[in-house]
Design an enzyme around this catalytic site. Sequence first.
Site, PDB file in Angstrom:
ATOM      1  N   ASP A 121      -8.796 -43.392 -38.910  1.00  0.00           N
ATOM      2  CA  ASP A 121      -7.444 -43.699 -38.794  1.00  0.00           C
ATOM      3  C   ASP A 121      -7.086 -45.255 -38.574  1.00  0.00           C
ATOM      4  OD1 ASP A 121      -4.712 -44.028 -38.240  1.00  0.00           O
ATOM      5  OD2 ASP A 121      -4.589 -42.392 -36.504  1.00  0.00           O
ATOM      6  N   SER A 131       5.817 -42.084 -36.657  1.00  0.00           N
ATOM      7  CA  SER A 131       4.762 -41.786 -35.458  1.00  0.00           C
ATOM      8  C   SER A 131       4.401 -43.269 -35.142  1.00  0.00           C
ATOM      9  CB  SER A 131       3.393 -40.987 -36.130  1.00  0.00           C
ATOM     10  OG  SER A 131       2.991 -41.891 -37.320  1.00  0.00           O
ATOM     11  N   HIS A 154      -2.683 -45.853 -37.091  1.00  0.00           N
ATOM     12  CA  HIS A 154      -1.885 -45.727 -35.558  1.00  0.00           C
ATOM     13  C   HIS A 154      -2.676 -46.750 -34.579  1.00  0.00           C
ATOM     14  CE1 HIS A 154      -0.654 -42.362 -37.638  1.00  0.00           C
ATOM     15  NE2 HIS A 154       0.349 -42.173 -36.947  1.00  0.00           N
TER      16      HIS A 154
END
Length: 450
Positions: A429, A188, A432
């Site tokens: 998060d 990702s 990312h």
Amino acid sequence: MQQRCSRKKTHLHLLLVVLLVSLVSSIIYNESSIRRIHEDPDGVPRRPREGAKFTYVRPNLLADIDHAPVLDRFSKCNSTGEYGGRKINWFNSRQQGTAAKQPGRVDLEEKCDVFSGRWVFDNTSFPLYEESSCPYMSDQLACHKHGRSDLNYQYWRWQPHDCNLKRWNATEIWEKLRGKRLMFVGDSLNRGQWISMVCLLQSVLSKDKRSMSPNTHLTIFRSEEYNATVEFLWAPLLVDSNSDDPVNHRLGERIIRPDSVLRHASKWQHADILVFNTYLWWRQGSVKLLWTAEENGSCEELDGLGAMELAMQSWAEWVTSKVDPLKKKVFFVTMSPTHLWSREWKPSGQGNCYSEKLPVDQQGYWGSGSDIPTMRMVENVIAKLGSKVSVLNITQLSEYRKDGHPSIYRKFWETLSPAQLLNPSSYSDCIHWCLPGVPDVWNQLLFHFL
Ligand SMILES: *[C@@H]1O[C@H](CO)[C@@H](O)[C@H](O)[C@H]1NC(C)=O
Ligand SMILES: *[C@@H]1O[C@H](CO)[C@@H](O)[C@H](O)[C@H]1NC(C)=O
Ligand SMILES: *[C@@H]1O[C@H](CO)[C@@H](O)[C@H](O)[C@H]1NC(C)=O
Ligand SMILES: *[C@@H]1O[C@H](CO)[C@@H](O)[C@H](O)[C@H]1NC(C)=O
Ligand SMILES: *[C@@H]1O[C@H](CO)[C@@H](O)[C@H](O)[C@H]1NC(C)=O
Ligand SMILES: *[C@@H]1O[C@H](CO)[C@@H](O)[C@H](O)[C@H]1NC(C)=O
Ligand SMILES: *[C@@H]1O[C@H](CO)[C@@H](O)[C@H](O)[C@H]1NC(C)=O
């Protein structure tokens, strides 16, 4: 097992963090697989048992497509034993390092180390595009849309110490891509870089001459006028694995075929420019190895770093035997750092990347999110590939950017509990990156070498 449990009790805080990470990641592209990141490998031996002999296995590249049953998310090991010492027979194990000495090697560092530099606040030339102007933006990376109001993370330019990066020019990139396929292959983080690239490039195309395919194993953005594509292939472990379903890869155990890149290579082999990454998926504890020869489904267990090394070697064998550097360009993007513990950049810190608004300004800052042994292993494998692979060494420059992660400002797929909502860092998060943001600079560096 008993011992491991009691060890974990004494590390309750660590376990909590791990659960938290597990929660965050279970939401991210439904990758509960990024669990137990940065936990110590749980005592799984790296070395084969006493007295075991090394045997060398040739990886499956493209021949023998039907050789072994395909691994999928329903695959199970029928039994699991210790790692028995099988290694990958790749170019390097046969001809020690001659590739690195080949003439004509394009050395990325020959003029100036563009990866060594500093972040400069520059709100006139950055961001390179507006978040809202990119129709292909991902809800997991669109931080402004999801409530982030401090936008300075968009305004930083990477300034190498000894030279300047090329000015971003989307038309110039399209000219280079004319008639070609550019493919990103990985997890990702790599998908984030691909979305960044699409956002950077789409603005100069007219609406009716560009298209995006549905999200599957291979997702394709196409420009009609340049007859070119910018693609993303989901292959988080590079080799064939039980986690290759691009949507549904929430799995309790990770099973790889260490000696096979068959499934993915059949898709990536036709690309002209390839950008690979792999890292975080190897940081979640041990991995089960299902060698192609084990038709009865018996697996071996190995720690993440050892398993990653086998996977990198199978990939390297593909590069060695299939890549003609005059026809294909291959890049490898080094590990993307995480910012899970703020105590690493401020002594009193008890949180993570949540509410961080500025980059780290200490030159050479390195946090625990970037594993040095992994770096050394990758460096060794890649050094032996010589001119066939160029490294995009984004680790150090991204280490500075504790401010660049979505934290709570992204779409979460699961409903957050009231307790979580009261404690935002619990579901942040810090893996990312927001867009526009850090991955745009990774692409600027890619542009530098195209
Ligand atoms: C994640 O899973 C949920 C259901 O569990 C589903 O509704 C959602 O579409 C999935 N998200 C992605 C990105 O696949
Ligand atoms: C850029 O930043 C400076 C200093 O923070 C500020 O004074 C200026 O208004 C900003 N310019 C733009 C175009 O945002
Ligand atoms: C961008 O590249 C194109 C094609 O190479 C060139 O015509 C154009 O002048 C460049 N634009 C800028 C601002 O440099
Ligand atoms: C478009 O590019 C492909 C390679 O990606 C090539 O095979 C094909 O001939 C090109 N088509 C045209 C019309 O140029
Ligand atoms: C599977 O086959 C291997 C030899 O290929 C053998 O050593 C092993 O005992 C077998 N395991 C099971 C569970 O049948
Ligand atoms: C485990 O054994 C079953 C029955 O023998 C077989 O169908 C299955 O393919 C095996 N699993 C793997 C991963 O090979
Ligand atoms: C990337 O750069 C770091 C220093 O920032 C260095 O230690 C590492 O070896 C480099 N990695 C590779 C694969 O070249």
